[in-house]
Motif scaffolding. Structure first.
Motif, PDB file in Angstrom:
ATOM      1  N   ILE A 172       0.851  -1.184   0.000  1.00  0.00           N
ATOM      2  CA  ILE A 172       0.000   0.000   0.000  1.00  0.00           C
ATOM      3  C   ILE A 172       0.895   1.246   0.000  1.00  0.00           C
ATOM      4  CG2 ILE A 172      -0.401  -0.242   2.534  1.00  0.00           C
ATOM      5  CD1 ILE A 172      -2.785   1.432  -0.051  1.00  0.00           C
ATOM      6  N   ALA A 173       0.709   2.065  -1.034  1.00  0.00           N
ATOM      7  CA  ALA A 173       1.566   3.242  -1.177  1.00  0.00           C
ATOM      8  C   ALA A 173       1.001   4.402  -0.365  1.00  0.00           C
ATOM      9  CB  ALA A 173       1.649   3.635  -2.651  1.00  0.00           C
ATOM     10  N   LEU A 174       1.880   5.053   0.397  1.00  0.00           N
ATOM     11  CA  LEU A 174       1.489   6.311   1.046  1.00  0.00           C
ATOM     12  C   LEU A 174       1.801   7.468   0.110  1.00  0.00           C
ATOM     13  CD1 LEU A 174       2.461   5.834   4.800  1.00  0.00           C
ATOM     14  CD2 LEU A 174       0.422   5.103   3.558  1.00  0.00           C
ATOM     15  N   LYS A 212       2.083   7.936  -3.939  1.00  0.00           N
ATOM     16  CA  LYS A 212       1.596   7.106  -5.043  1.00  0.00           C
ATOM     17  C   LYS A 212       2.418   7.213  -6.320  1.00  0.00           C
ATOM     18  CE  LYS A 212      -2.129   6.593  -2.432  1.00  0.00           C
ATOM     19  NZ  LYS A 212      -2.417   5.354  -1.735  1.00  0.00           N
ATOM     20  N   TYR A 213       2.458   6.084  -7.011  1.00  0.00           N
ATOM     21  CA  TYR A 213       2.958   6.029  -8.389  1.00  0.00           C
ATOM     22  C   TYR A 213       1.758   6.313  -9.278  1.00  0.00           C
ATOM     23  CZ  TYR A 213       3.647   3.005 -12.602  1.00  0.00           C
ATOM     24  OH  TYR A 213       3.686   2.471 -13.862  1.00  0.00           O
ATOM     25  N   MET A 214       1.742   7.465  -9.883  1.00  0.00           N
ATOM     26  CA  MET A 214       0.638   7.791 -10.783  1.00  0.00           C
ATOM     27  C   MET A 214       1.183   8.705 -11.865  1.00  0.00           C
ATOM     28  SD  MET A 214      -2.379   7.371 -11.832  1.00  0.00           S
ATOM     29  CE  MET A 214      -2.616   5.912 -10.822  1.00  0.00           C
ATOM     30  N   GLY A 215       1.183   8.242 -13.099  1.00  0.00           N
ATOM     31  CA  GLY A 215       1.755   8.997 -14.208  1.00  0.00           C
ATOM     32  C   GLY A 215       3.092   8.367 -14.595  1.00  0.00           C
ATOM     33  N   SER A 217      -3.804  -5.747  -6.647  1.00  0.00           N
ATOM     34  CA  SER A 217      -3.608  -7.149  -7.006  1.00  0.00           C
ATOM     35  C   SER A 217      -2.609  -7.294  -8.148  1.00  0.00           C
ATOM     36  CB  SER A 217      -4.936  -7.808  -7.378  1.00  0.00           C
ATOM     37  OG  SER A 217      -5.552  -7.081  -8.409  1.00  0.00           O
ATOM     38  N   SER A 218      -2.447  -6.254  -8.969  1.00  0.00           N
ATOM     39  CA  SER A 218      -1.467  -6.400 -10.053  1.00  0.00           C
ATOM     40  C   SER A 218      -0.061  -6.408  -9.452  1.00  0.00           C
ATOM     41  CB  SER A 218      -1.622  -5.307 -11.114  1.00  0.00           C
ATOM     42  OG  SER A 218      -1.203  -4.070 -10.617  1.00  0.00           O
ATOM     43  N   ALA A 219       0.136  -5.684  -8.350  1.00  0.00           N
ATOM     44  CA  ALA A 219       1.453  -5.677  -7.702  1.00  0.00           C
ATOM     45  C   ALA A 219       1.799  -7.082  -7.206  1.00  0.00           C
ATOM     46  CB  ALA A 219       1.477  -4.683  -6.545  1.00  0.00           C
ATOM     47  N   GLY A 271       5.933  -5.662 -16.092  1.00  0.00           N
ATOM     48  CA  GLY A 271       4.569  -6.226 -16.095  1.00  0.00           C
ATOM     49  C   GLY A 271       3.596  -5.311 -15.387  1.00  0.00           C
ATOM     50  N   SER A 272       3.970  -4.861 -14.197  1.00  0.00           N
ATOM     51  CA  SER A 272       3.137  -3.912 -13.435  1.00  0.00           C
ATOM     52  C   SER A 272       4.094  -3.069 -12.596  1.00  0.00           C
ATOM     53  CB  SER A 272       2.186  -4.674 -12.511  1.00  0.00           C
ATOM     54  OG  SER A 272       1.889  -3.892 -11.374  1.00  0.00           O
ATOM     55  N   GLY A 273       4.037  -1.758 -12.786  1.00  0.00           N
ATOM     56  CA  GLY A 273       4.978  -0.862 -12.119  1.00  0.00           C
ATOM     57  C   GLY A 273       5.040  -1.095 -10.620  1.00  0.00           C
ATOM     58  N   SER A 274       3.875  -1.079  -9.965  1.00  0.00           N
ATOM     59  CA  SER A 274       3.867  -1.124  -8.501  1.00  0.00           C
ATOM     60  C   SER A 274       4.351  -2.472  -7.953  1.00  0.00           C
ATOM     61  CB  SER A 274       2.467  -0.800  -7.966  1.00  0.00           C
ATOM     62  OG  SER A 274       1.522  -1.666  -8.542  1.00  0.00           O
ATOM     63  N   SER A 275       4.435  -3.505  -8.824  1.00  0.00           N
ATOM     64  CA  SER A 275       4.899  -4.816  -8.336  1.00  0.00           C
ATOM     65  C   SER A 275       6.366  -4.772  -7.909  1.00  0.00           C
ATOM     66  CB  SER A 275       4.694  -5.900  -9.399  1.00  0.00           C
ATOM     67  OG  SER A 275       5.607  -5.726 -10.459  1.00  0.00           O
ATOM     68  N   CYS A 276       7.125  -3.793  -8.417  1.00  0.00           N
ATOM     69  CA  CYS A 276       8.552  -3.765  -8.059  1.00  0.00           C
ATOM     70  C   CYS A 276       8.740  -3.446  -6.571  1.00  0.00           C
ATOM     71  CB  CYS A 276       9.333  -2.796  -8.947  1.00  0.00           C
ATOM     72  SG  CYS A 276       9.012  -1.062  -8.624  1.00  0.00           S
ATOM     73  N   ARG A 277       7.679  -2.964  -5.916  1.00  0.00           N
ATOM     74  CA  ARG A 277       7.790  -2.652  -4.482  1.00  0.00           C
ATOM     75  C   ARG A 277       7.370  -3.833  -3.604  1.00  0.00           C
ATOM     76  NH1 ARG A 277       4.442   2.511  -5.564  1.00  0.00           N
ATOM     77  NH2 ARG A 277       2.918   1.002  -4.829  1.00  0.00           N
ATOM     78  N   SER A 278       7.002  -4.977  -4.217  1.00  0.00           N
ATOM     79  CA  SER A 278       6.480  -6.098  -3.417  1.00  0.00           C
ATOM     80  C   SER A 278       7.502  -7.192  -3.127  1.00  0.00           C
ATOM     81  CB  SER A 278       5.265  -6.723  -4.123  1.00  0.00           C
ATOM     82  OG  SER A 278       4.102  -5.989  -3.816  1.00  0.00           O
ATOM     83  N   SER A 295      -9.042   1.021 -15.670  1.00  0.00           N
ATOM     84  CA  SER A 295      -7.832   0.286 -15.269  1.00  0.00           C
ATOM     85  C   SER A 295      -6.776   1.286 -14.807  1.00  0.00           C
ATOM     86  CB  SER A 295      -7.287  -0.504 -16.458  1.00  0.00           C
ATOM     87  OG  SER A 295      -6.781   0.399 -17.417  1.00  0.00           O
ATOM     88  N   SER A 296      -5.814   0.817 -13.995  1.00  0.00           N
ATOM     89  CA  SER A 296      -4.788   1.770 -13.562  1.00  0.00           C
ATOM     90  C   SER A 296      -3.925   2.211 -14.754  1.00  0.00           C
ATOM     91  CB  SER A 296      -3.962   1.259 -12.389  1.00  0.00           C
ATOM     92  OG  SER A 296      -3.563  -0.041 -12.588  1.00  0.00           O
ATOM     93  N   SER A 297      -3.778   1.346 -15.779  1.00  0.00           N
ATOM     94  CA  SER A 297      -3.018   1.777 -16.973  1.00  0.00           C
ATOM     95  C   SER A 297      -3.668   3.008 -17.591  1.00  0.00           C
ATOM     96  CB  SER A 297      -2.978   0.680 -18.037  1.00  0.00           C
ATOM     97  OG  SER A 297      -2.565  -0.504 -17.471  1.00  0.00           O
ATOM     98  N   ALA A 344      -5.664   5.107 -15.981  1.00  0.00           N
ATOM     99  CA  ALA A 344      -5.566   6.208 -15.012  1.00  0.00           C
ATOM    100  C   ALA A 344      -4.218   6.913 -15.144  1.00  0.00           C
ATOM    101  CB  ALA A 344      -5.765   5.668 -13.599  1.00  0.00           C
ATOM    102  N   HIS A 345      -3.123   6.127 -15.322  1.00  0.00           N
ATOM    103  CA  HIS A 345      -1.782   6.719 -15.455  1.00  0.00           C
ATOM    104  C   HIS A 345      -1.738   7.738 -16.608  1.00  0.00           C
ATOM    105  CE1 HIS A 345       0.586   4.420 -12.584  1.00  0.00           C
ATOM    106  NE2 HIS A 345       0.017   3.303 -12.993  1.00  0.00           N
ATOM    107  N   LEU A 346      -2.490   7.450 -17.679  1.00  0.00           N
ATOM    108  CA  LEU A 346      -2.487   8.363 -18.834  1.00  0.00           C
ATOM    109  C   LEU A 346      -3.406   9.555 -18.594  1.00  0.00           C
ATOM    110  CD1 LEU A 346      -2.766   5.752 -21.749  1.00  0.00           C
ATOM    111  CD2 LEU A 346      -0.748   7.037 -21.026  1.00  0.00           C
ATOM    112  N   LEU A 379      -6.081   5.543   0.194  1.00  0.00           N
ATOM    113  CA  LEU A 379      -6.834   4.693  -0.743  1.00  0.00           C
ATOM    114  C   LEU A 379      -5.916   4.391  -1.914  1.00  0.00           C
ATOM    115  CD1 LEU A 379      -9.022   7.375  -0.160  1.00  0.00           C
ATOM    116  CD2 LEU A 379     -10.502   5.571  -0.971  1.00  0.00           C
ATOM    117  N   ASP A 380      -6.051   3.197  -2.459  1.00  0.00           N
ATOM    118  CA  ASP A 380      -5.355   2.895  -3.692  1.00  0.00           C
ATOM    119  C   ASP A 380      -6.279   3.351  -4.827  1.00  0.00           C
ATOM    120  OD1 ASP A 380      -2.816   1.564  -4.386  1.00  0.00           O
ATOM    121  OD2 ASP A 380      -4.137   0.392  -5.667  1.00  0.00           O
ATOM    122  N   ALA A 381      -6.051   2.881  -6.052  1.00  0.00           N
ATOM    123  CA  ALA A 381      -6.973   3.246  -7.128  1.00  0.00           C
ATOM    124  C   ALA A 381      -8.200   2.345  -7.011  1.00  0.00           C
ATOM    125  CB  ALA A 381      -6.292   3.063  -8.468  1.00  0.00           C
ATOM    126  N   GLY A 382      -9.084   2.675  -6.066  1.00  0.00           N
ATOM    127  CA  GLY A 382     -10.258   1.860  -5.831  1.00  0.00           C
ATOM    128  C   GLY A 382     -11.137   2.515  -4.788  1.00  0.00           C
TER     129      GLY A 382
END
Ligand code: PMV
Length: 358
Positions: free
Chosen positions: A14-16, A18-21, A127-129, A171-178, A215-217, A219-221, A308-311
Motif C-alpha cells: 500500500i503506497a502512502l 503514489k505512483y501515478m503517471g 492485485s497487479s502488484a 509487467g506492473s509498475g507497482s509490483s517492483c515494491r512487493s 484500469s490503472s493503466s 488512469a496513469h495516462l 486509498l489505492d486506485a479503488g
C-alpha cells in the motif's frame, strides 16, 4: 519424464506516496518516486509446474490452489482468480519477457501456472502488484538450472533482486515494491528498502468488491491532462522527503497528514482529468467523512493513517496497540462492510520447491 514444482507467494503493498503517471509507458517508468508499505497475508499465491515438452508453452489453470493443512486460515482464504483474456495475454507476455531476460530463450517445457489471491482482485488492493511479483519470481525460478539453489540464494543477492524488480516492473509498475519490505522507496531508477519502524496494522474497509471500471493503466495516462497535475512531481518530491523524516521519527501525526494529502491529491487528479472519473462509491465518502472526524477528535490516541489505492476501499493504518479498538469502532459504525486485516511484511518468497522424475 521430469517435473519441477515451484510455489511462491508475493504480498500486495500500500503506497502512502503514489505512483501515478508514467514517463515511459512501455517501460512503466514513473514520473515521480513512490513510497509504500509491503503487506503480508494479502497476497498472491502462485504455483508453477514445469513438465517436459518439445516446445515452450504456458498454460494458465483456473482451479483453486490446494495449499495443504499447514497454512494459517488467512493464507488459505483463497479466492478463485477469474482470468480475463487481457490478463492471460499479459501473463504470457511476461513469461516470455522473464525467459528472455534470464537468458533462457531456448528453454523448452510446459509451464502450468495456478494463481490465487487472498483478497478481491481489481478492487483497489493492488492485485497487479502481488500477482506480477509472484509470477516474476516463479518464472525466474523456473528458468534457473537448480531451483533449490535459486530459492536459497535469490534473496542474498541485492543486484539480482534489483534485476527481478526491474523485470517485474515491466509487467506492473507497482509490483517492483512487493519483493522486499516493509518500507520500500521506488525512485524512478531503483527500488530501495528503508529501515524505518512499521508499527502498523492495515485495516482495509471493503465497501465494494467489484472490479474497477477504469484500469490503472488508463488512469496513469488520464491524470496527465488534469489541471492539478501541474507541479505534482515537485510536490511529491517534497512529500517523500517529509514522509521519510516522519517515518524515521515515527511521527504519526505527520505520517497521517502526508498520507491523507497524497491520497486526496491522487483521487483529485482522477476527478479532474479531461474526462473525469472516480473510483469512489457513496460508501467510500461515508467512511472517509467519518474517519476525517475521528482523526481530528481531541483524543490522546495516535491518529490513523488513512489512504486509498486506485479503488473504492479505504485503508486505515493504525498502530498495533490500538488495532482491536479501531476494528471494533469501524465494525460498530459500519457493520455492513467487511474488514480485511494485514500487517507489514518483508516481501515475496519461494515457499516450496520440488524436483521430481516420474
Ligand atoms: O502498477 P500499476 O500500473 O497497477 O499502478 C497502480 C498504482 C497505484 O496502485 C494506483 C498507486 C501505487 O503507487 O500503488
Amino acid at each position: 519424464m521430469s517435473s519441477r514444482r515451484i510455489l511462491v507467494r508475493a504480498p500486495s503493498n500500500i503506497a502512502l506516496i503514489k505512483y501515478m503517471g508514467k514517463s515511459d509507458v512501455s517501460l512503466n517508468l514513473p514520473l515521480n518516486s513512490s513510497l509504500s508499505m509491503t503487506l503480508s497475508d494479502l497476497c498472491t499465491w502462485a504455483e508453477l509446474i514445469v513438465e517436459d515438452s518439445e516446445k515452450f508453452e504456458l498454460e494458465i489453470a483456473e482451479s483453486i490452489l490446494d495449499l495443504g493443512p499447514t497454512r494459517s486460515t488467512m493464507q488459505k482464504r483463497l479466492l478463485q482468480n477469474a482470468w480475463s483474456e487481457t490478463d492471460r495475454t499479459k501473463a504470457l507476455k511476461h513469461a516470455a519477457r522473464v525467459r528472455s531476460q534470464m537468458g533462457a530463450d531456448s528453454l523448452k517445457g510446459k509451464w502450468i501456472l495456478k494463481t490465487n489471491n487472498t483478497f478481491p482482485a481489481g478492487a483497489g488492493i493492488a492485485s497487479s502488484a502481488s500477482s506480477f511479483a509472484a509470477m516474476t519470481l516463479a518464472f525466474a525460478a523456473a528458468c534457473s538450472k537448480d531451483a533449490y539453489q535459486f530459492s536459497r540464494e535469490w534473496r542474498q543477492d541485492s543486484e539480482f533482486i534489483h534485476r527481478l524488480t526491474d523485470l517485474s516492473r515491466l509487467g506492473s509498475g507497482s509490483s517492483c515494491r512487493s519483493f522486499q519490505g516493509p518500507w520500500v522507496l521506488w525512485n524512478p531508477d531503483r527500488v530501495a528498502v528503508l529501515p524505518y519502524p512499521a508499527p502498523f496494522v492495515d485495516l482495509v474497509v471493503v465497501v465494494d468488491q467489484g472490479k474497477k471500471s477504469v484500469s490503472s493503466s488508463d488512469a496513469h495516462l488520464r491524470v496527465l491532462d488534469s489541471p492539478l497535475w501541474l507541479g505534482r512531481p515537485e510536490r511529491v518530491s517534497k512529500r517523500v522527503s517529509a514522509l521519510r523524516i516522519a517515518l524515521e521519527k515515527n511521527d504519526l501525526h505527520a505520517i497521517s497528514a502526508i498520507a491523507w494529502a497524497e491520497a486526496l491529491e491522487m483521487h483529485g487528479l482522477f476527478h479532474t482529468s479531461k474526462e473525469p472519473f472516480s473510483y469512489w462509491k457513496p460508501e467510500t465518502l461515508k467512511v472517509l467523512n467519518w474517519l476525517e472526524e475521528s482523526k481530528t477528535s481531541s483524543s490522546a490516541e495516535p491518529p490513523a493513517v488513512v489512504t486509498l489505492d486506485a479503488g473504492a476501499n479505504v485503508h486505515v493504518l493504525v498502530t498495533q496497540e490500538y488495532a482491536e479498538a479501531w476494528k471494533d469502532r469501524i465494525k460498530q459504525k459500519f457493520p455492513e462492510f467487511k474488514i480485511l486485516e494485514d500487517r507489514p511484511g518483508t516481501g515475496a518468497e519461494i515457499v516450496e520447491v520440488q524436483e521430481g522424475v516420474y
